[in-house]
Design a protein around this motif. Sequence first.
Motif, PDB file in Angstrom:
ATOM      1  N   GLY A   1       0.767  -0.958  -0.317  1.00  0.00           N
ATOM      2  CA  GLY A   1      -0.087   0.073   0.093  1.00  0.00           C
ATOM      3  C   GLY A   1       0.565   1.043   0.046  1.00  0.00           C
ATOM      4  N   LYS A   2       0.397   2.748   0.580  1.00  0.00           N
ATOM      5  CA  LYS A   2       0.951   3.793   0.426  1.00  0.00           C
ATOM      6  C   LYS A   2       2.641   3.782   0.725  1.00  0.00           C
ATOM      7  CE  LYS A   2      -0.967   6.869   1.615  1.00  0.00           C
ATOM      8  NZ  LYS A   2      -1.825   8.024   3.197  1.00  0.00           N
ATOM      9  N   LEU A   3       3.220   3.324  -0.159  1.00  0.00           N
ATOM     10  CA  LEU A   3       4.965   4.073   0.331  1.00  0.00           C
ATOM     11  C   LEU A   3       5.253   3.222   0.738  1.00  0.00           C
ATOM     12  CD1 LEU A   3       5.136   7.108   3.044  1.00  0.00           C
ATOM     13  CD2 LEU A   3       5.258   6.972   0.523  1.00  0.00           C
ATOM     14  N   SER A   4       4.804   1.652   0.452  1.00  0.00           N
ATOM     15  CA  SER A   4       5.563   0.543   0.148  1.00  0.00           C
ATOM     16  C   SER A   4       4.694  -1.023  -0.175  1.00  0.00           C
ATOM     17  CB  SER A   4       5.844  -0.336   1.521  1.00  0.00           C
ATOM     18  OG  SER A   4       6.350  -1.412   1.734  1.00  0.00           O
ATOM     19  N   PHE A   5       4.948  -0.995  -1.577  1.00  0.00           N
ATOM     20  CA  PHE A   5       4.358  -1.327  -2.013  1.00  0.00           C
ATOM     21  C   PHE A   5       5.551  -2.405  -4.215  1.00  0.00           C
ATOM     22  CE2 PHE A   5       4.101   2.010  -4.567  1.00  0.00           C
ATOM     23  CZ  PHE A   5       4.603   1.711  -5.810  1.00  0.00           C
ATOM     24  N   THR A   6       4.812  -3.539  -4.258  1.00  0.00           N
ATOM     25  CA  THR A   6       5.449  -4.010  -5.369  1.00  0.00           C
ATOM     26  C   THR A   6       4.064  -4.351  -6.022  1.00  0.00           C
ATOM     27  OG1 THR A   6       6.847  -5.655  -6.290  1.00  0.00           O
ATOM     28  CG2 THR A   6       5.180  -6.620  -4.078  1.00  0.00           C
ATOM     29  N   GLU A   7       4.280  -4.334  -7.838  1.00  0.00           N
ATOM     30  CA  GLU A   7       3.303  -4.589  -8.672  1.00  0.00           C
ATOM     31  C   GLU A   7       2.985  -6.202  -8.950  1.00  0.00           C
ATOM     32  OE1 GLU A   7       4.051  -2.285 -12.252  1.00  0.00           O
ATOM     33  OE2 GLU A   7       4.483  -0.841 -11.037  1.00  0.00           O
ATOM     34  N   THR A   8       2.104  -6.276  -9.116  1.00  0.00           N
ATOM     35  CA  THR A   8       2.207  -7.587  -9.345  1.00  0.00           C
ATOM     36  C   THR A   8       1.063  -7.927 -10.606  1.00  0.00           C
ATOM     37  OG1 THR A   8      -0.416  -7.920  -7.896  1.00  0.00           O
ATOM     38  CG2 THR A   8       1.766  -8.236  -6.419  1.00  0.00           C
ATOM     39  N   PHE A   9       0.729  -9.663 -11.566  1.00  0.00           N
ATOM     40  CA  PHE A   9      -0.534 -10.075 -11.930  1.00  0.00           C
ATOM     41  C   PHE A   9      -1.476  -9.443 -11.341  1.00  0.00           C
ATOM     42  CE2 PHE A   9       3.023 -12.438 -13.940  1.00  0.00           C
ATOM     43  CZ  PHE A   9       2.816 -11.632 -15.481  1.00  0.00           C
ATOM     44  N   PRO A  10      -2.609  -9.154 -12.511  1.00  0.00           N
ATOM     45  CA  PRO A  10      -3.611  -9.391 -11.247  1.00  0.00           C
ATOM     46  C   PRO A  10      -4.461  -9.328 -10.860  1.00  0.00           C
ATOM     47  CG  PRO A  10      -3.992  -9.596 -13.653  1.00  0.00           C
ATOM     48  CD  PRO A  10      -2.505  -9.773 -13.845  1.00  0.00           C
ATOM     49  N   ASP A  11      -3.819 -11.559 -11.025  1.00  0.00           N
ATOM     50  CA  ASP A  11      -4.847 -12.355  -9.921  1.00  0.00           C
ATOM     51  C   ASP A  11      -3.970 -12.325  -8.442  1.00  0.00           C
ATOM     52  OD1 ASP A  11      -2.015 -13.286 -11.918  1.00  0.00           O
ATOM     53  OD2 ASP A  11      -2.804 -15.618 -10.408  1.00  0.00           O
ATOM     54  N   GLU A  12      -2.634 -11.844  -7.970  1.00  0.00           N
ATOM     55  CA  GLU A  12      -2.171 -12.066  -7.135  1.00  0.00           C
ATOM     56  C   GLU A  12      -1.208 -11.433  -6.316  1.00  0.00           C
ATOM     57  OE1 GLU A  12       1.958 -13.340  -8.049  1.00  0.00           O
ATOM     58  OE2 GLU A  12       2.398 -12.034  -9.610  1.00  0.00           O
ATOM     59  N   GLY A  13      -2.260  -9.904  -7.073  1.00  0.00           N
ATOM     60  CA  GLY A  13      -2.473  -9.357  -5.543  1.00  0.00           C
ATOM     61  C   GLY A  13      -2.976  -8.663  -4.336  1.00  0.00           C
ATOM     62  N   ASP A  14      -3.073  -7.360  -4.035  1.00  0.00           N
ATOM     63  CA  ASP A  14      -3.868  -7.413  -2.508  1.00  0.00           C
ATOM     64  C   ASP A  14      -5.349  -7.239  -2.865  1.00  0.00           C
ATOM     65  OD1 ASP A  14      -1.943  -8.310  -0.935  1.00  0.00           O
ATOM     66  OD2 ASP A  14      -1.507  -6.308  -0.184  1.00  0.00           O
ATOM     67  N   MET A  15      -5.738  -6.793  -4.061  1.00  0.00           N
ATOM     68  CA  MET A  15      -6.590  -5.966  -4.129  1.00  0.00           C
ATOM     69  C   MET A  15      -7.666  -7.474  -5.305  1.00  0.00           C
ATOM     70  SD  MET A  15      -6.551  -2.107  -5.168  1.00  0.00           S
ATOM     71  CE  MET A  15      -5.254  -2.651  -6.465  1.00  0.00           C
ATOM     72  N   ASP A  16      -8.992  -7.570  -5.082  1.00  0.00           N
ATOM     73  CA  ASP A  16      -9.931  -8.354  -5.520  1.00  0.00           C
ATOM     74  C   ASP A  16     -10.366  -8.073  -6.674  1.00  0.00           C
ATOM     75  OD1 ASP A  16     -12.077 -10.123  -5.891  1.00  0.00           O
ATOM     76  OD2 ASP A  16     -12.659 -10.270  -4.369  1.00  0.00           O
ATOM     77  N   MET A  17      -9.776  -7.698  -7.590  1.00  0.00           N
ATOM     78  CA  MET A  17      -9.874  -7.491  -8.968  1.00  0.00           C
ATOM     79  C   MET A  17     -11.477  -7.908  -9.367  1.00  0.00           C
ATOM     80  SD  MET A  17      -7.384  -6.037  -9.525  1.00  0.00           S
ATOM     81  CE  MET A  17      -7.369  -5.244 -10.650  1.00  0.00           C
ATOM     82  N   ALA A  18     -12.066  -9.084  -8.798  1.00  0.00           N
ATOM     83  CA  ALA A  18     -13.427  -9.686  -9.540  1.00  0.00           C
ATOM     84  C   ALA A  18     -14.401  -8.747  -8.993  1.00  0.00           C
ATOM     85  CB  ALA A  18     -13.530 -10.844  -9.401  1.00  0.00           C
ATOM     86  N   ALA A  19     -13.618  -8.498  -7.776  1.00  0.00           N
ATOM     87  CA  ALA A  19     -15.201  -7.520  -6.881  1.00  0.00           C
ATOM     88  C   ALA A  19     -15.320  -6.188  -7.123  1.00  0.00           C
ATOM     89  CB  ALA A  19     -14.766  -8.040  -5.624  1.00  0.00           C
ATOM     90  N   SER A  20     -13.627  -5.637  -7.668  1.00  0.00           N
ATOM     91  CA  SER A  20     -13.965  -4.312  -8.081  1.00  0.00           C
ATOM     92  C   SER A  20     -14.294  -4.220  -9.508  1.00  0.00           C
ATOM     93  CB  SER A  20     -11.919  -4.008  -8.640  1.00  0.00           C
ATOM     94  OG  SER A  20     -11.824  -3.800  -7.238  1.00  0.00           O
ATOM     95  N   LEU A  21     -14.127  -5.863 -10.316  1.00  0.00           N
ATOM     96  CA  LEU A  21     -14.745  -5.086 -11.823  1.00  0.00           C
ATOM     97  C   LEU A  21     -16.197  -4.973 -11.358  1.00  0.00           C
ATOM     98  CD1 LEU A  21     -14.323  -5.157 -14.301  1.00  0.00           C
ATOM     99  CD2 LEU A  21     -14.484  -8.027 -14.993  1.00  0.00           C
TER     100      LEU A  21
END
Length: 324
Positions: free
Chosen positions: A257-277
């Motif tokens: 999150g803020k000030l400390s993160f790494t970019e990921t593929f969409p299926d493996e990060g912290d945000m629930d991309m299906a829920a976002s959609l």
Amino acid sequence: MYVGTQLQAREDDDYRVWSQLGIKHICQDPYTRLGTWTLDDLKALRDKVESFGLVLDMIQLPLPSSPIETATYPDILLAGPDRDRQIDAICTLIENCAAAGIPAAKYNLNLIGIPRTPDERGRGGSLNASFRWDQTDQNAAPGLAGVLSEDENWERIDYFLERVIPVAESNKVRLACHPHDPYTPPGYKGVTRVLGTVEGLKKFVQMRENPYHGLNFCQGTVGEMLDNPRAEIEDVIRWFGSRDKIFNLHFRNIRGGKLSFTETFPDEGDMDMAASLKVYKEVGYKYMIMPDHVPTISGRDPQGVAFAFCYGYTAALLQALNTY
């Protein structure tokens, strides 16, 4: 909502591959006379894209995410002596987009680029872009922009919007601005980045309020502004989406999150991309959904394969969302 891409075609086979993968809508740029694209350039680009059965949904204005030191039109954000002429050139390009039948353009208002710390290893040994505030030079000297206060930054942005938004409206071209990536504390490299917070983005879309003035909403970048992206992102999507301020969607995930993160593929990060959609559908979002940054993977075509994975993942989420 439909899957799109902003990758630049390296050769004609890239257009064929997108068509074969079911990617019909794209953002591309003409590679001629950067910053002085003519109407003929844009028409030729549109005709080429359409010859492959694709739709040219958007272009990137010559206001990129790179540092101001390499900008085509630096005086716009530096309030330099050539500012008005450079803004006029952007207005002409917007008019040319309309004449060429291109309905939207994305752009950045960036002074210090996209700060990152060294890449970190991700899934299977991939290399993932990262940002760790405690690994940066927090006292880095200002660049060409010098020391720029929040108020002065807003004044320069407003000067630009006051002149370009009426042109966008009269030509019915949607202008989609990308947030500052990532959030950085006030004064970093001399600059307070006002589009690096959710509140700043809210203020931005309400300045010179207009149906053709909105965001290239990068979910990854917005997640980088939040303390708990998984818990907070849906409310942010609803705020901007319910006001029709999302004109293009970078469907990108992060871990952290803020000030400390790494970019990921969409299926493996912290945000629930299906829920976002589901939230994007709920608020009536109706334009492209595209990958943005992807991890660097192995193989003969790392970029093409990584993006293809993201297209397929997004297409599957959309199909499930619209079926069940």
